[in-house]
Scaffold this active site. Structure first.
Site, mmCIF file in Angstrom:
data_model
loop_
_atom_site.group_PDB
_atom_site.id
_atom_site.type_symbol
_atom_site.label_atom_id
_atom_site.label_comp_id
_atom_site.label_asym_id
_atom_site.label_seq_id
_atom_site.Cartn_x
_atom_site.Cartn_y
_atom_site.Cartn_z
ATOM 1 N N ASP A 55 0.836 -1.203 0.000
ATOM 2 C CA ASP A 55 0.000 0.000 0.000
ATOM 3 C C ASP A 55 0.867 1.248 0.000
ATOM 4 O O ASP A 55 1.839 1.342 0.757
ATOM 5 C CB ASP A 55 -0.918 0.026 1.227
ATOM 6 C CG ASP A 55 -1.752 1.297 1.263
ATOM 7 O OD1 ASP A 55 -2.674 1.417 0.444
ATOM 8 O OD2 ASP A 55 -1.446 2.183 2.085
ATOM 9 N N TYR A 60 2.637 10.290 0.506
ATOM 10 C CA TYR A 60 3.776 9.881 1.314
ATOM 11 C C TYR A 60 5.074 10.423 0.706
ATOM 12 O O TYR A 60 5.673 9.824 -0.182
ATOM 13 C CB TYR A 60 3.837 8.359 1.435
ATOM 14 C CG TYR A 60 2.571 7.717 1.965
ATOM 15 C CD1 TYR A 60 1.702 8.425 2.797
ATOM 16 C CD2 TYR A 60 2.225 6.414 1.609
ATOM 17 C CE1 TYR A 60 0.529 7.848 3.272
ATOM 18 C CE2 TYR A 60 1.064 5.825 2.087
ATOM 19 C CZ TYR A 60 0.215 6.551 2.910
ATOM 20 O OH TYR A 60 -0.937 5.965 3.372
ATOM 21 N N LYS A 86 -3.550 5.630 -3.907
ATOM 22 C CA LYS A 86 -4.667 6.491 -3.549
ATOM 23 C C LYS A 86 -4.773 7.695 -4.476
ATOM 24 O O LYS A 86 -3.826 8.059 -5.158
ATOM 25 C CB LYS A 86 -4.504 6.943 -2.092
ATOM 26 C CG LYS A 86 -4.319 5.756 -1.132
ATOM 27 C CD LYS A 86 -4.111 6.183 0.286
ATOM 28 C CE LYS A 86 -3.906 4.979 1.205
ATOM 29 N NZ LYS A 86 -2.565 4.375 1.059
ATOM 30 N N PHE A 243 -1.421 0.163 15.532
ATOM 31 C CA PHE A 243 -0.680 0.534 16.740
ATOM 32 C C PHE A 243 -0.997 1.967 17.159
ATOM 33 O O PHE A 243 -0.342 2.518 18.032
ATOM 34 C CB PHE A 243 0.828 0.380 16.514
ATOM 35 C CG PHE A 243 1.265 -1.023 16.182
ATOM 36 C CD1 PHE A 243 0.943 -2.081 17.013
ATOM 37 C CD2 PHE A 243 1.983 -1.294 15.020
ATOM 38 C CE1 PHE A 243 1.341 -3.382 16.714
ATOM 39 C CE2 PHE A 243 2.380 -2.583 14.708
ATOM 40 C CZ PHE A 243 2.058 -3.630 15.552
ATOM 41 N N LEU A 248 0.835 1.374 20.731
ATOM 42 C CA LEU A 248 0.576 -0.047 20.955
ATOM 43 C C LEU A 248 1.755 -0.922 20.530
ATOM 44 O O LEU A 248 1.753 -2.128 20.775
ATOM 45 C CB LEU A 248 -0.688 -0.492 20.221
ATOM 46 C CG LEU A 248 -2.009 -0.002 20.814
ATOM 47 C CD1 LEU A 248 -3.187 -0.536 20.019
ATOM 48 C CD2 LEU A 248 -2.152 -0.382 22.286
#
Length: 357
Positions: A55, A60, A86, A243, A248
């Site tokens: 992905d 980005y 995207k 996370f 997490l």
């Protein structure tokens, strides 16, 4: 020998994806500038480990992550990889806005290509963004094309409804045409807002959802309505941000991040309680975080980021040892997990598995 991850259907899309995918957001120099060879080697390590879902997004690093992914893609058969990218941002050559103080579109990216992004969810914007992604990735087709960042945080409260209508009234037509022509196999949503995901699924025909941060061991707001709706419609669910931007994975340590920012004292305390329960059962927090979300029958795959090849092996190691059912029971009894949340012990057919080939 190489590890081959089990693959499962992505809803009714006709696409099969590995239970763990690779998320390339960090390859856009998210929070730190990366060594080019190491970044590309990390994508190659994902392929070698049996991950077939990659992905990415123009966002980005203003296309930097797509370029790095594209370089790695040239070393593998195209049909062996499922590429997800995207739409929503169109790039124009020019000095990067990431070089300016606190740019509004940067959201933590410290490096980039020398291109300026602008939001555009119109028919023409979708087509232009799609073409630019093909060029950066070095491919002639995209498997999964997602609408990116329709939420109040990304767009602002004054623009989010306008952008939503732009997708529904204009951009969706382009997405549907690309899917019908076969150059895109599935269309969907890449959002961190579960309410807008649900609205989109009710207003148009989408195949997949990449939901970031809204279904995790820490919080499950997508549980009551969005995930059941996805099951009902046969929409494949990919989960990112499991996370919650880091806390997490690291635990409640000083500097831990939640939703891309320093975690509040309340979040730190909540995570510390979850971590204590996990420790009592001898289970690392990150392992519990990975296996919990795979317990929901709507979830096909997790999209996990990495910036070094060793981190790929670390992510997959979280699948190796099952979490005892008593851990989930205790989290629910302590009010730390929604009592209605399905867990792997209750949905054994969706438990992660690894095969050796």
């Amino acid at each position: 020998m190489s590890a081959r991850l089990a693959q499962v259907p992505l809803g009714k899309s006709g696409i099969s994806v590995s239970r763990v995918g690779f998320g390339s957001a960090p390859l856009g120099d998210f929070f730190e500038r990366l060594d080019e060879r190491t970044a590309i080697g990390t994508v190659e390590a994902a392929f070698s480990a049996g991950i077939n879902l990659i992905d990415t997004s123009p966002h980005y690093g203003n296309g930097l992550a797509e370029h790095r992914v594209g370089t790695a893609l040239r070393a593998v058969p195209r049909e062996a990889v499922v590429i997800s990218t995207k739409i929503g941002r169109v790039m124009t050559p020019g000095a990067s806005r990431f070089d300016e103080p606190a740019p509004p579109l940067a959201r933590g990216f410290v490096g980039s290509l020398p291109h300026r992004p602008r939001f555009d969810y119109s028919y023409d914007g979708v087509m232009r963004s799609f073409e630019q992604s093909l060029l950066r990735l070095g491919t002639d087709r995209i498997d999964i094309l997602l609408v990116h960042d329709i939420d109040p945080w990304s767009q602002g409260e004054d623009m989010v409804e306008i952008r939503y209508r732009e997708v529904i009234d204009s951009g969706y037509r382009a997405l549907d045409e690309l899917r019908s022509s076969g150059v895109v196999r599935a269309i969907g949503l890449g959002l961190d807002d579960h309410d807008y995901c649900e609205r989109f699924l009710r207003d148009a025909d989408f195949d997949a959802v990449l939901l970031a941060g809204r279904y995790s061991l820490l919080e499950q707001p997508a549980l009551p309505t969005l995930l059941p709706l996805a099951l009902e419609k046969g929409v494949g669910v990919m989960l990112g941000g499991i996370f919650n931007s880091g806390i997490l994975a690291t635990g409640a340590i000083p500097g831990a991040r939640y939703n891309y920012e320093a975690a509040s004292p309340e979040i730190m305390a909540h995570v510390a309680r979850i971590e204590a329960v996990c420790a009592g059962h001898g289970v690392p927090l990150a392992r519990a975080a990975v296996q919990f979300v795979l317990g929901h029958p709507a979830v096909s795959t997790l999209v996990l980021g990495a910036v070094k090849p060793a981190e790929i092996a670390r992510n997959l190691a979280a699948l190796d040892e099952p979490v005892p059912a008593a851990l989930w029971d205790e989290l629910k009894a302590e009010g730390l997990l929604d009592p209605a949340a399905p867990t792997p012990s209750e949905t054994t057919t969706t438990m992660p598995s690894r095969e050796i080939a």
